[in-house]
Design a protein around this motif. Structure first.
Motif, PDB file in Angstrom:
ATOM      1  N   ASN A  93       0.821  -1.209   0.000  1.00  0.00           N
ATOM      2  CA  ASN A  93       0.000   0.000   0.000  1.00  0.00           C
ATOM      3  C   ASN A  93       0.852   1.254   0.000  1.00  0.00           C
ATOM      4  O   ASN A  93       0.455   2.286  -0.556  1.00  0.00           O
ATOM      5  CB  ASN A  93      -0.944  -0.001   1.212  1.00  0.00           C
ATOM      6  CG  ASN A  93      -2.144  -0.897   0.997  1.00  0.00           C
ATOM      7  OD1 ASN A  93      -3.052  -0.557   0.257  1.00  0.00           O
ATOM      8  ND2 ASN A  93      -2.147  -2.053   1.638  1.00  0.00           N
ATOM      9  N   ALA A 130     -11.942  -0.077   0.776  1.00  0.00           N
ATOM     10  CA  ALA A 130     -11.522   0.765  -0.341  1.00  0.00           C
ATOM     11  C   ALA A 130     -12.696   1.072  -1.260  1.00  0.00           C
ATOM     12  O   ALA A 130     -12.832   2.195  -1.774  1.00  0.00           O
ATOM     13  CB  ALA A 130     -10.408   0.069  -1.135  1.00  0.00           C
ATOM     14  N   THR A 177      -8.883   7.643  -3.104  1.00  0.00           N
ATOM     15  CA  THR A 177      -8.080   6.431  -2.950  1.00  0.00           C
ATOM     16  C   THR A 177      -6.940   6.651  -1.965  1.00  0.00           C
ATOM     17  O   THR A 177      -6.615   5.778  -1.160  1.00  0.00           O
ATOM     18  CB  THR A 177      -7.513   6.008  -4.319  1.00  0.00           C
ATOM     19  OG1 THR A 177      -8.591   5.749  -5.216  1.00  0.00           O
ATOM     20  CG2 THR A 177      -6.647   4.759  -4.192  1.00  0.00           C
ATOM     21  N   VAL A 182      -8.047   6.233   1.671  1.00  0.00           N
ATOM     22  CA  VAL A 182      -8.223   4.830   2.060  1.00  0.00           C
ATOM     23  C   VAL A 182      -6.877   4.151   2.269  1.00  0.00           C
ATOM     24  O   VAL A 182      -6.664   3.452   3.270  1.00  0.00           O
ATOM     25  CB  VAL A 182      -9.038   4.079   0.989  1.00  0.00           C
ATOM     26  CG1 VAL A 182      -9.159   2.603   1.359  1.00  0.00           C
ATOM     27  CG2 VAL A 182     -10.412   4.700   0.839  1.00  0.00           C
TER      28      VAL A 182
END
Length: 450
Positions: free
Chosen positions: A177, A271, A282, A285
């Motif tokens: 991530n 998400a 995005t 998240v």
């Protein structure tokens, strides 16, 4: 206190020979492999519906993408059967080397795969096949990684030593991530969808090489050496697990359902929900998931160590019950569309996951006798994934659509999984470190006589 007593206490606190090296190797290997797996998890929610499963209906594209996500979980039992059998017959080390290579190669190839606009229907077909290879590798990886650290560690502190492999998913998730967040922040949406997402997949080649160097330097675990020295390896470990350990297999499998589904909620479905229902970006998240995963890095070993002091099944079961209560509160917390509340909510959710996931490896492995541990643990882990994490994103999406964007059906689903896991705790047995201690003592006695 005499000097003899001080020396004895110091020796008791000192890790067994090779334990720290095995802990790092287990942690490093699963971190690298779950980096690969986590990239796919995030991409299946944010990228693949647009470039591999294009559809006039965005909801249909998302379902198709999550179906490909599920394939990896459905393939895990194949890896559990194949590699679980080998792990109990020939040892842990070389099985772990092969699973690392399998997952790494599949992930690199996903990064190089042309999209639907270039090769049409072959794009999603090849993607599913590569996802299948990832799932088979992960199915054989987990059991061996857990045994690597726990069988080098102190059997009386299995909760802590087994937690090494459990740190891998949040560590891998954190790396994945983090890379995706940097790419998303530095590139336009068009550039990210066109080529930016591929960078994270291709970068796994470097991580796999690093992991291979560490694993190839490892020795076999002391417990397996003791089993092999007396010729106690099972001839048909898979058959023996099903015929002699049915209760252990059911208990271990059920223990995974709630944490599996909970992890899918906070690392995959959130998400979708936060961007589509709450209008968040995005980046918002991914930041929440990053922060939550950071807390898990120390909460998971802490939870494992806690269950070495307090009853493992009770700690696990209390965390499952708390999860069922918390999920409605989480959705109420984020209803105001506050990014801060989203971050806090995800951190708490992943903390509850840590208090199940941290002791999970110890709980599952100690349900089986040492000679069947790789096969039994791998089967429980992978079969539970089929009814837990594999279908969770699909069920979340279907329930989300059925409730017209509401969350109450999702909360009910989590409640059901919590009950299932608590039943697993009730069926399970408490730690029995005496078996490992007898094996190691028998091997030490044999060496001293020689």
């Amino acid at each position: 206190m005499t000097s003899t007593n001080k020396a004895a206490k110091a020796a008791a606190r000192k890790p067994p020979p090779g334990a720290l090296k095995a802990y790092v190797a287990s942690l490093t290997g699963t971190s690298l492999e779950y980096y690969d797996f986590a990239i796919y998890s995030v991409a299946s929610a944010l990228v693949f519906p647009k470039i591999f499963f294009p559809s006039d209906d965005e909801f249909v594209g998302l379902l198709l993408s999550f179906s490909a996500f599920a394939v990896g979980y459905l393939a895990r039992p194949i890896g559990g059967i194949v590699f679980g059998r080998l792990g109990d017959k020939v040892g842990r080390k070389y099985v772990l080397v092969f699973t690392l290579v399998l997952i790494g190669v599949a992930t690199v190839l996903i990064g190089a795969l042309p999209d639907y606009s270039a090769i049409g229907i072959w794009a999603p077909i090849i993607l599913v096949l590569l996802r299948l290879a990832q799932g088979i590798g992960v199915g054989g990886e987990w059991g061996g990684a857990v045994l690597l650290s726990s069988e080098f560690g102190d059997p009386n502190k299995r909760g802590f030593w087994s937690s090494a492999a459990q740190i891998g998913p949040p560590a891998g998730n954190l790396m994945a991530n983090g890379v995706l967040a940097i790419l998303a922040a530095s590139l336009s949406t068009e550039a990210f969808l066109s080529w930016g997402w591929r960078v994270a997949f291709l970068a796994s080649a470097l991580l796999v090489v690093f992991g291979l160097i560490i694993r190839l330097k490892l020795e076999e675990t002391p417990v397996f050496k003791a089993i092999a020295a007396h010729g106690d390896q099972p001839k048909a470990p898979i058959k023996e697990v099903f015929t002699t350990q049915p209760r252990a297999l059911v208990s271990a499998a059920l223990s995974r359902v709630c944490p599996d589904v909970l992890y899918a909620l906070f690392t995959v479905f959130v998400a979708v929900y936060a961007t589509k229902e709450l209008g968040m970006t995005t980046g918002n998240v991914l930041a929440a998931i990053l922060i939550g995963s950071s807390f898990q890095l120390f909460l998971i070993p802490l939870a494992g160590a806690l269950t070495d002091r307090f009853n493992r099944r009770w700690v696990y079961g209390i965390a499952a019950a708390a999860t069922a209560v918390y999920i409605p509160l989480f959705f109420l917390m984020i209803a105001g569309k506050s990014v801060v509340m989203l971050i806090i909510g995800v951190v708490i959710g992943l903390a509850l996951h840590a208090f199940m996931y941290g002791p999970q490896a110890a709980f599952i492995t100690e349900q089986f006798p040492a000679r069947l541990r790789y096969a039994g643990s791998s089967l429980a882990y992978t079969l539970a994934g089929v009814i837990g994490g594999a279908v969770a994103p699909l069920i979340f999406t279907a329930l989300y659509g059925a409730a017209s964007g509401g969350w109450y059906l999702i909360a009910g689903y989590i409640l059901l999984t919590a009950i299932i896991t608590i039943v697993g705790m009730r069926l399970g047995r408490d730690p029995q470190p005496e078996e490992d201690l007898r094996l190691l003592h028998r091997d030490d006695s044999r060496e001293s006589r020689a």
